[in-house]
Design an enzyme around this catalytic site. Structure first.
Site: not given
Ligand code: NAD
Length: 497
Positions: A147, A171, A174-175, A224, A279, A381
């Site tokens: 998101f 994909k 969804e937020r 994450s 991140c 985090e």
């Molecule tokens: P998230 O892991 O909740 O969601 C990321 C994606 O995974 C979304 O599209 C979501 O729909 C999907 N998802 C969520 N739960 C899932 C599940 N159980 N099974 C399969 N897919 C699932 O992350 P977020 O809260 O949207 O984003 C924040 C996180 O992303 C933080 O941890 C941040 O550090 C990380 N991030 C990392 C980088 C990097 O380059 N390393 C960059 C930006 C964000």
């Protein structure tokens, strides 16, 4: 209520499930997004399979022209995109512009695809033998995005993948799903064939369908760490190429000779900007020596108290709300955990309420001193406007902290000593290093990627690494006999009949 639909060719069936999209500044639900499933994905895949071969056969200059036009269209629509982005994410408009801009820079790099795709050639590798290699697209790629950068991260992925000749299924989170859809609309307006870039919304059900689809050759994921690891394990078990970037806990090392005013200024932006939901944010500061720690703390307190929190379209706000009520509760719980673990809450952002917007998901800036590596709140985090101070005895102590942390995304050192900086950059066990640069996100023609639990897989995002990820190399060894001699090896150049 505004409905956000998939962006695929043809009609999408009526969704059986939907997800609510908040306006984090007001605390109201402003839209609903359709959640798709395997059948919906298959519909998008059928189109992708049709259009991809023709796109791959389109010469690279023509593909680059579409990228150019897309860049111009995004620029022309930047303000509207930024407003839409802010309204769903909560980051202030200036940060939303940054989100779009850093994505556009990868599109600019992708405009140079004809040059980037040139292969290697060795003449005379053996008698009359030449060897060359070419980069060919993988076919259909998919991106699963978080998101926190709803414009930048999709553009990082599809920019490189599509310029290289692949079709792409995105994909998004969804937020805040509206900007990715808008980008896909603009891509078609730019001249891309319909179906080359499609957006399918969803949660775990859709992600699993992507992970298991036999015709998706590669997956790029950002989110994450636990989910990144899951994506990597399941995707590679299905014989796909996978890069999966995870969470972070970036440290800023402050040496005794650092310019503390500059450090405080940098930390105000890097720890609290975008409400800490980056991140590459800098949520841990490591002053070296008690004297540095005390002086830094003295300067940080007034700077943090001066930060202005506002709704996402307040032009004077430093940062806005966090993304959802659940996320606000989680961040506030981490502050409580830090307190229970013995951290000193110097500035407490819990219970913050913005006048006139009491239902918004705001958190005040928080400063926690005397945090230690044993604390859970240090190890994990937090992803909110919270700055933790871990006091280090000396340089070696400071170097060990980010090096031994489970995450290894970014790190920064603030110093006037070139030797210390050089030593730090070469020895620290982290993927991206800033020297007097608080948020060292590499420019688009380098590549982005963290280490340890911040990145699963071998190949980085965007730049030449991105190109490598989205292509496979074919190696050709050729020999063209001259057809002379006794004729047994005769070779006749065919003529047009
Ligand atoms: P998230 O892991 O909740 O969601 C990321 C994606 O995974 C979304 O599209 C979501 O729909 C999907 N998802 C969520 N739960 C899932 C599940 N159980 N099974 C399969 N897919 C699932 O992350 P977020 O809260 O949207 O984003 C924040 C996180 O992303 C933080 O941890 C941040 O550090 C990380 N991030 C990392 C980088 C990097 O380059 N390393 C960059 C930006 C964000």
């Amino acid at each position: 209520m505004r409905q956000i639909d998939h962006f695929i060719v043809g009609d999408s069936p009526a969704p059986t499930r939907k997800h609510q999209v908040w306006n984090p500044s007001t605390g109201e639900i402003q839209a609903e997004v359709a959640l798709g499933d395997a059948a919906l994905l298959e519909k998008a895949m059928a189109t992708a399979r049709k259009v991809q071969p023709e796109w791959a056969a389109t010469n690279p200059q023509r593909r680059a022209r579409v990228m150019f036009r897309f860049k111009e269209l995004v620029e022309a629509n930047k303000q509207a995109l930024a407003e839409l982005l802010s309204s769903e994410h909560g980051k202030v408009i200036e940060d939303a512009h940054g989100d779009i801009q850093r994505g556009l820079e990868v599109i600019e790099f992708a405009c140079g695809i004809p040059h980037a795709l040139k292969g290697e050639y060795t003449q005379g590798a053996g008698p009359g033998i030449d060897v060359y290699s070419m980069r060919q697209p993988l076919g259909i790629g998919a991106g699963i995005t978080p998101f926190n950068f709803p414009a930048m991260i999709p553009m990082w992925m599809f920019g490189m993948a599509i310029a290289a000749g692949n079709a792409f299924i995105l994909k998004p989170s969804e937020r805040d799903p509206s900007v990715p859809v808008r980008l896909a609309e603009l891509f078609v307006e730019a001249g891309a064939p319909e179906g080359l870039l499609q957006v399918v919304h969803g949660d775990k059900e859709m992600v699993d369908a992507i992970l298991d689809h036999p015709d998706i050759a590669a997956i790029s994921f950002v989110g994450s760490s636990d989910i990144a690891q899951y994506i990597y394990a399941r995707g590679t078990a299905n014989a796909k190429r996978v890069q999966a970037f995870g969470g972070a806990k970036n440290h800023g090392i402050v040496m005794p000779d650092a310019d503390l005013d500059q450090v405080v200024n940098d930390l105000a932006g890097a720890a609290f900007g975008s409400a800490g939901e980056r991140c590459m944010a800098l949520p841990v500061v490591v002053p070296v020596g008690e004297d540095t720690a005390n002086k830094l703390r003295e300067k940080l307190i007034p700077a943090i108290n001066a930060l202005r929190i506002g709704v996402s379209n307040d032009p004077d706000a430093h940062y806005g709300p966090v993304v959802t009520p659940e996320h606000k509760a989680r961040v506030e719980q981490w502050i409580t955990t830090a307190e229970e673990e013995g951290g000193e809450i110097v500035i407490d952002g819990r219970g913050f309420s913005l006048q006139g917007h009491e239902q918004g998901f705001f958190i005040g800036p928080t400063l926690i001193d005397r945090v230690t590596p044993q604390m859970k709140s240090y190890q994990e985090e937090i992803f909110g406007p919270v700055l933790q101070v871990v006091r280090a005895r000396d340089f070696e102590d400071a170097l060990r902290l980010p090096s031994e942390h489970q995450y290894g995304n970014g790190v920064a050192i603030f110093t006037r000593n070139g030797h210390a900086a050089r030593e730090f950059a070469s020895r620290v066990n982290v993927g991206m290093v800033g020297i007097n640069v608080p948020i060292p996100v590499p420019v688009a023609y380098h590549s982005f990627g963290g280490w340890k639990r911040s990145g699963f897989g071998d190949i980085d995002q965007y730049g030449m690494e991105g190109l490598r990820f989205w292509t496979k190399t074919k190696k050709v060894t050729q020999r063209w006999p001259d057809g002379g001699g006794d004729g047994s090896n005769a070779f006749v150049i065919p003529t047009m009949g």
